[in-house]
Design an enzyme around this catalytic site. Structure first.
Site, PDB file in Angstrom:
ATOM      1  N   GLU A 146      35.884  68.162  61.842  1.00  0.00           N
ATOM      2  CA  GLU A 146      37.168  67.467  61.853  1.00  0.00           C
ATOM      3  C   GLU A 146      37.723  67.281  63.261  1.00  0.00           C
ATOM      4  O   GLU A 146      38.238  66.214  63.589  1.00  0.00           O
ATOM      5  CB  GLU A 146      38.183  68.247  61.000  1.00  0.00           C
ATOM      6  CG  GLU A 146      37.865  68.315  59.519  1.00  0.00           C
ATOM      7  CD  GLU A 146      38.049  66.983  58.821  1.00  0.00           C
ATOM      8  OE1 GLU A 146      38.890  66.186  59.291  1.00  0.00           O
ATOM      9  OE2 GLU A 146      37.363  66.722  57.818  1.00  0.00           O
ATOM     10  N   GLU A 190      39.819  69.481  52.497  1.00  0.00           N
ATOM     11  CA  GLU A 190      39.654  68.272  53.322  1.00  0.00           C
ATOM     12  C   GLU A 190      39.543  67.003  52.483  1.00  0.00           C
ATOM     13  O   GLU A 190      40.134  65.977  52.798  1.00  0.00           O
ATOM     14  CB  GLU A 190      38.428  68.417  54.228  1.00  0.00           C
ATOM     15  CG  GLU A 190      38.555  69.515  55.279  1.00  0.00           C
ATOM     16  CD  GLU A 190      39.598  69.200  56.343  1.00  0.00           C
ATOM     17  OE1 GLU A 190      40.164  68.093  56.329  1.00  0.00           O
ATOM     18  OE2 GLU A 190      39.849  70.067  57.188  1.00  0.00           O
ATOM     19  N   HIS A 238      73.559 102.426  46.375  1.00  0.00           N
ATOM     20  CA  HIS A 238      72.701 101.448  47.056  1.00  0.00           C
ATOM     21  C   HIS A 238      73.320 100.054  47.118  1.00  0.00           C
ATOM     22  O   HIS A 238      72.607  99.078  47.355  1.00  0.00           O
ATOM     23  CB  HIS A 238      71.343 101.350  46.353  1.00  0.00           C
ATOM     24  CG  HIS A 238      70.509 102.574  46.456  1.00  0.00           C
ATOM     25  ND1 HIS A 238      69.279 102.687  45.827  1.00  0.00           N
ATOM     26  CD2 HIS A 238      70.705 103.757  47.095  1.00  0.00           C
ATOM     27  CE1 HIS A 238      68.761 103.880  46.077  1.00  0.00           C
ATOM     28  NE2 HIS A 238      69.617 104.548  46.837  1.00  0.00           N
TER      29      HIS A 238
END
Length: 365
Positions: free
Chosen positions: A45, A137, A188
């Site tokens: 490529e 691709e 918490h």
């Protein structure tokens, strides 16, 4: 070091870039097989070149650009711009590929393998090159066996030492039994802290990775630790981590103490402000302890991380995980994924280069 320019790279330059990519992706959980399968495609490529435009037609955004020739080029360029990344930088394009894996972009599953599965696969580099060709691709001409030949060459040629020293962050107990989760109403609120109990009181927990004690808080019964190196986290991210283990009534170590992964770190307990025996965990990103903040309850200052995204639970018994996304990992500490046979590397190298030239691999596209 890597090469990035709008020109076809030489074999020597491609080798530098290929090794860079291997070293970048191995610590992030990719197998050498998968990386080389992708490299076999990148060679055709782009000559493994993040700075190249299709046909060297610089600025023609309707054509391809970069390592995998994103087409049109704007597919990648716009993403890089939005994320403040340098367009032709190797790291920027590798981050884009990692983003595509995480977000199921570009890849079309045409060979019974997802992109995530591809990154972990130990199939041959040749076969993985063909899978990448078909699923990622997708060129007009799918009959390009030379990409597999190129992948085999890279598998034999590259050293594969990119992940040396990277450890998997392992959950510190052999059991997960949560008594208070994130944003818990008792203590918490606004935090990502979690409380865990063991199979009995004073239950042992162990170093999740090689680490150093950076703070000791006797009044609140906690030790703060940082990883000595970046670690592979359960979510597949490589990062430094800092965490606290709270409520051990008999703190074992002082600041500066170093532990190896798996060594005893402490025990659950009732020290500090605790109503029952447990281990309180809180993790932030980075290797700097910054104290505490109110959110409105107390948590470490810094960027909190979900504990289930940090610590893998390989071999851990989950009794009550509160439905959180606890993850196992196939990461092997220090593995360089170099399964190739290097005995014949020298005599094969010339033959492979000749094969690449004959198959026209350096012509691109």
């Amino acid at each position: 070091m890597f090469y990035s320019k709008n020109a076809y790279l030489s074999m020597k330059e491609m080798t530098v870039n290929a090794q860079y990519i291997l070293n970048y992706l191995l610590p992030r959980g990719w197998t050498k097989n998968a990386i080389c399968g992708m490299l076999g495609n990148m060679q055709t490529e782009s000559t493994i070149n993040p700075g190249i435009w299709q046909n060297l037609d610089e600025g023609n955004t309707s054509l391809g650009f970069g390592l995998v020739q994103w087409t049109p080029a704007t597919k990648y360029l716009n993403w890089a711009d939005r994320n403040g990344l340098k367009r032709d930088h190797m790291d920027s394009q590798l981050k884009r590929i990692l983003w595509e894996v995480d977000n199921n972009e570009q890849w079309i599953n045409l060979r019974n393998m997802t992109f995530k599965e591809f990154t972990k696969s130990t199939k041959s580099a040749n076969e993985l090159a063909m899978i990448f060709l078909a699923s990622y691709e997708r060129p007009a001409n799918p009959n390009q066996p030379e990409r597999g030949t190129q992948a085999e060459y890279w598998f034999k040629t590259l050293t594969g030492k990119g992940s040396t020293g990277i450890q998997l962050a392992q959950f510190p107990m052999d059991i997960i039994n949560i008594t208070q989760g994130e944003n818990g109403s008792f203590s918490h609120k606004g935090t990502l802290c979690i409380d865990f109990v063991g199979k009995h009181e004073k239950y042992p927990y162990y170093a999740p990775c090689d680490c150093t004690c950076v703070w000791r808080g006797d009044e609140s019964a906690y030790l703060a630790w940082t990883s000595d190196k970046e670690v592979m986290c359960a979510d597949g991210t490589v990062r430094y981590i800092t965490w606290v283990c709270v409520h051990d009534e008999n703190l074992l170590y002082n600041v500066g103490k170093k532990l190896k992964k798996g060594e005893l770190m402490g025990h659950s307990g009732k020290g500090g402000r605790a109503t029952g025996d447990h281990l309180h965990l809180n993790v932030i990103e980075g290797n700097k302890y910054q104290g505490w903040v109110k959110k409105p309850d107390s948590a470490l200052a810094g960027t909190e991380l979900h504990i289930y995204d940090v610590f893998a639970v390989n071999g851990v018994e989950i009794v009550n995980g509160l439905g959180y996304d606890w993850k196992t990992s196939d990461w092997v500490d220090g593995s360089d994924e170099n399964n190739g046979d290097d005995k014949d590397k020298d005599k094969d190298e010339t033959k492979n280069i000749v094969n690449l030239l004959l198959c026209g691999a350096l012509n691109g596209w």
